[in-house]
Enzyme design. Structure first.
Site, PDB file in Angstrom:
ATOM      1  N   GLY A  10       0.673  -1.147  -0.047  1.00 47.92           N
ATOM      2  CA  GLY A  10       0.099   0.137   0.060  1.00 47.92           C
ATOM      3  C   GLY A  10       0.777   1.155   0.105  1.00 47.92           C
ATOM      4  O   GLY A  10       1.962   1.084  -0.304  1.00 47.92           O
ATOM      5  N   ASP A 113      -6.253  -3.152  -5.082  1.00 51.64           N
ATOM      6  CA  ASP A 113      -6.418  -3.315  -3.578  1.00 51.64           C
ATOM      7  C   ASP A 113      -8.020  -3.292  -3.375  1.00 51.64           C
ATOM      8  O   ASP A 113      -8.522  -3.948  -2.587  1.00 51.64           O
ATOM      9  CB  ASP A 113      -5.934  -2.273  -2.825  1.00 51.64           C
TER      10      ASP A 113
END
Length: 253
Positions: A10, A113
């Protein structure tokens, strides 16, 4: 027998987990997380966690840019890990996978994601209209129908970004750290900032829940422990929903 390695890279952290064959979703043999500044610790931590058991497949979701992808690819090729390059897959948003249909106008544009989180939410709550909120650097709030259609969602600054923006762009407001939601109206500036930021996060989730007429909300991400108590609709806190989605996608491959 070999492990599956799941990676969620991330904007702030690189998270990973090892799943044994046949393991239930979210039942990791080992897991870890590294800030980007400490990411060089990843190969050694992974090597120690595997303890000589081979890693047969890798599924990695990366939203941190090409430099992070190249860095991870180099580490995954390290001889001591013994990972066959043919077993490494970079997860991407597609029109359909693992029982979830991607109804984004351009399916490939959806952040991988978010697609993984949708797969994870649908796998944990099949047959339910679900809202999944992933509260990280940014907060994403997405809607999945009972039959597994990803409808789309919302993106807003995460809890930390909201607080930092106020501190940087105002003359007299302090930088605050996330904490427990104050009761009622705040009687000091730090608590007023926290109350406002948490109310914005919780309010967006509540609005998405009502708009979707959802049966349940799944809340995940680093800020979830702070945001979840402020959310007034039925919800559960699930750690690492992106990696759960990656695990579900591998099991359906």
């Amino acid at each position: 027998m070999s492990y599956a390695l799941l990676i969620d890279a991330g904007n702030t952290r690189i998270k990973w987990a090892l799943a044994a064959p046949g393991a239930a979703l979210g039942d990791w043999h080992a897991q870890g997380a590294h800030l980007h500044a400490d990411a060089a610790d990843f190969p050694a931590a992974l090597d120690a966690a595997a303890r000589g058991m081979p890693i047969g497949r890798v599924l990695a979701a990366n939203v941190a840019g090409p430099a992070v992808k190249d860095m991870l690819a180099g580490w995954l090729a390290a001889p001591q890990l013994g990972i066959d390059a043919q077993g490494v897959e970079w997860f991407a948003s597609v029109a359909q996978r693992a029982g979830v249909r991607n109804a984004y106008r351009n399916p490939a544009q959806l952040g991988c994601d978010r697609f993984a989180a949708a797969i994870g939410a649908h796998a944990l709550a099949p047959g339910k209209a679900i809202v999944v909120a992933n509260c990280g650097t940014a907060t994403t709030i997405d809607a999945i129908t009972a039959d597994g259609t990803f409808l789309g969602g919302m993106i807003l600054p995460g809890l930390g970004l909201m607080a930092t923006s106020l501190a940087r762009n105002t003359a007299q407001l302090p930088q605050i750290k996330p904490g427990k939601l104050p009761e009622g109206f705040a009687d000091n500036t730090d608590d007023a900032i926290l109350t406002g930021c948490l109310a914005a996060q919780a309010g967006a989730i509540e609005r998405a829940f009502a708009l979707h007429r959802a049966a349940e909300c799944i809340i995940s991400g680093g800020a979830a422990p702070y945001v979840a108590p402020a959310v007034p609709v039925p919800h559960r806190h699930v750690d690492n929903i992106v990696m759960i989605g990656l695990h579900a996608a591998l099991r359906c491959a």
